[in-house]
Design an enzyme around this catalytic site. Structure first.
Site, PDB file in Angstrom:
ATOM      1  N   GLU A  77       0.886  -1.176   0.000  1.00  0.00           N
ATOM      2  CA  GLU A  77       0.000   0.000   0.000  1.00  0.00           C
ATOM      3  C   GLU A  77       0.916   1.214   0.000  1.00  0.00           C
ATOM      4  O   GLU A  77       1.455   1.590   1.039  1.00  0.00           O
ATOM      5  CB  GLU A  77      -0.876  -0.016   1.263  1.00  0.00           C
ATOM      6  CG  GLU A  77      -1.793  -1.212   1.378  1.00  0.00           C
ATOM      7  CD  GLU A  77      -3.047  -1.061   0.522  1.00  0.00           C
ATOM      8  OE1 GLU A  77      -3.246  -0.008  -0.097  1.00  0.00           O
ATOM      9  OE2 GLU A  77      -3.825  -2.038   0.469  1.00  0.00           O
ATOM     10  N   CYS A  79      -2.121   9.212   2.156  1.00  0.00           N
ATOM     11  CA  CYS A  79      -1.738   8.605   0.870  1.00  0.00           C
ATOM     12  C   CYS A  79      -2.723   8.983  -0.224  1.00  0.00           C
ATOM     13  O   CYS A  79      -2.342   9.331  -1.332  1.00  0.00           O
ATOM     14  CB  CYS A  79      -1.641   7.092   1.016  1.00  0.00           C
ATOM     15  SG  CYS A  79      -3.090   6.367   1.792  1.00  0.00           S
TER      16      CYS A  79
END
Ligand code: NAP
Length: 460
Positions: A228, A262
């Protein structure tokens, strides 16, 4: 290397922790592996009792956990509390649903009978970032512990107290020794953990550089991994968007967690017809944020996580400007103690400028003006990243069409509600691979084993 807990509000050291020795690491690995041999045979009900207890404790002690976070990485206290509650929800979600997600699946072969089992595989190694110090841990602990695996976790160097608090949570919840283990280790030691034969899978959330390093190591060892990684999400505004609604999400999408998310909105791509209006309103809204102590509820702009994160971001802005970008607002550190940066908008970022392909991990928005929907989609897709993105339009069908054409793992229409326990989270391209959360998140590190029964003589 040491794990330094520094308050970015004033850059004062809270506490420092040394790496553990190789001998201590081996002891912890042995305990995690021994725990797995018992834990793998426990019932879902037994596992759920412990995981649900951890969820309950997180909820009951939300203020305690939130304070540690705010003082260690500067997240504004209301956001910190929200993160703790969300982490609690994730644990509760897997305690409730894991058995259903991992139930045997009946197969229907042409001959005989068969089913697919989902069996635990061993110790899983998590490498996690500081920007969501508990949510990231809950995202691996909930599914993988409920699946019957055990976890060893290396948290980021700047959040050791969060890491230690989360390990203690499991002890308080009645977990057996070795079920969840925090490892204060160096990158070199992390490589050894990936190599360790007792480790059967690796889950990393972090930068592209860390992903490349750990994924390569896992690959050499033929171990499954999930990555991720970073993102530079497009925030597409079409001419029929509700502007006031859009501006609120633009501010939230860029500034939540002081821009250190993110899947934050990082590239604002606005069609010509409404571009000036958007830019003006966006500037006004960002200009209204005021820096202050993240422990105070009224503060609307917190510090970045560390002084070095601030210095890096200022360097990226300088590099963007020296390659032709213009500053529409901000661009500097705020003249006060601590790691504070002005909300910043960059315009005129052209291909060839390093900023065009970079991730800005803080309160820096890039603004792009495009002719129409097709240009907006083309620009959104001209990125090495592919994590998330959003589109704002009053026409839902149009929003869905645009969402389908953007190459990312997640798209949001008229909102940026990034994450829910029940929804898969993850990206493509340099944003990584695999999905966390939801049903998919628990399938990452289980052995999908075929069992077949056929009443037949062996062929001669
Ligand atoms: P980072 O520097 O990559 O650190 C993440 C974790 O990886 C930390 O625990 C770090 O430990 C460790 N690490 C880094 N290099 C390593 C190596 N060579 N070997 C072993 N461990 C290593 O990332 P960050 O700056 O803390 O976090 C921000 C990044 O994470 C951003 O790019 C953001 O977009 C991404 N992120 C992605 C998601 C997602 O779900 N896709 C969610 C959150 C954040 P040390 O701190 O000790 O270096």
């Amino acid at each position: 290397m040491a794990y330094d807990s520094v308050n970015p509000f004033d850059n004062k050291l809270n506490k420092s922790f040394a790496d553990i020795s190789d001998k201590q690491l081996e002891e912890k690995m042995a305990i995690a592996a021994a725990c797995f041999e018992k834990w793998r045979h426990t019932s879902y009900a037994h596992r759920a009792a412990i995981v649900a207890k951890a969820a309950k404790l997180l909820h009951e002690q939300a203020d305690h956990f939130a304070h540690i976070m705010t003082k260690e990485m500067g997240k504004r206290i209301s956001e910190a509390r929200g993160e703790v509650e969300f982490s609690s929800n994730i644990l509760a979600y897997y305690a409730k649903n894991a058995e259903r997600f991992l139930a045997d699946v009946e197969l229907h072969p042409s001959l005989g009978e068969g089913h697919m089992e989902s069996n635990p595989i061993g110790v899983i190694f998590g490498v996690e970032p500081w920007n969501f110090p508990y949510y990231q841990l809950a995202r691996v602990a909930g599914p993988h512990l409920m699946a019957g695996n055990t976890l060893v976790v290396k948290h980021a160097g700047c959040v050791p107290q969060c890491a230690i608090a989360f390990e203690k949570l499991w002890i308080d919840a009645g977990a057996p020794p070795g079920l969840y283990t925090n490892l204060l280790i160096s990158h070199g030691q992390a490589d050894h953990v990936v190599d360790d034969a007792r480790v059967k899978g690796v889950a990393l959330t972090g930068s592209v550089a860390a992903g490349r390093s750990i994924a390569a190591r896992a690959g050499q060892n033929l171990k499954p991994s999930s990555m991720e990684l970073g993102g530079s999400d497009a925030f597409i505004v079409l001419e029929d968007a509700d502007m006031d609604h859009t501006i609120k999400w633009a501010v939230w999408g860029r500034m939540y967690n002081t821009g250190q998310t993110c899947c934050a909105a990082k590239r604002f791509i606005v069609v010509e017809k409404v571009a000036d209006k958007f830019l003006e309103k966006f500037k006004t809204a960002l200009g209204a944020l005021t820096a202050g102590d993240p422990m105070e509820e009224k503060t609307t702009l917190g510090p970045l996580s560390t002084e070095s994160a601030l210095v890096q971001l200022l360097g990226q802005v300088d590099a963007a400007v020296s390659h032709g970008a213009k500053i529409a607002m901000g661009g500097k550190r705020i003249d006060r103690p601590g790691a504070f940066m002005e909300p910043t908008i960059l315009t005129d970022v052209k291909p060839g400028n390093p900023a065009f392909r970079d991730e800005f991990f803080g309160p820096v928005a890039m603004f792009f003006r495009v002719k129409n929907e097709d240009e907006a989609i083309a620009l959104a897709n001209d990125s090495d990243f592919g994590l998330g993105g959003s589109v704002f339009t009053k026409d839902l069908e149009r929003g869905k069409r645009v969402a389908s054409r953007v190459d990312t793992g997640m798209m949001f229409i008229n909102n940026i509600s990034w994450s829910d326990a029940e929804l898969p989270f993850g990206g493509i391209k340099d944003s990584g691979y695999g999905r966390e959360l939801g049903d998919m998140g628990i399938q990452a590190f289980v052995n999908k084993k075929l069992v077949r029964y056929v009443e037949a003589e062996a062929p001669v």
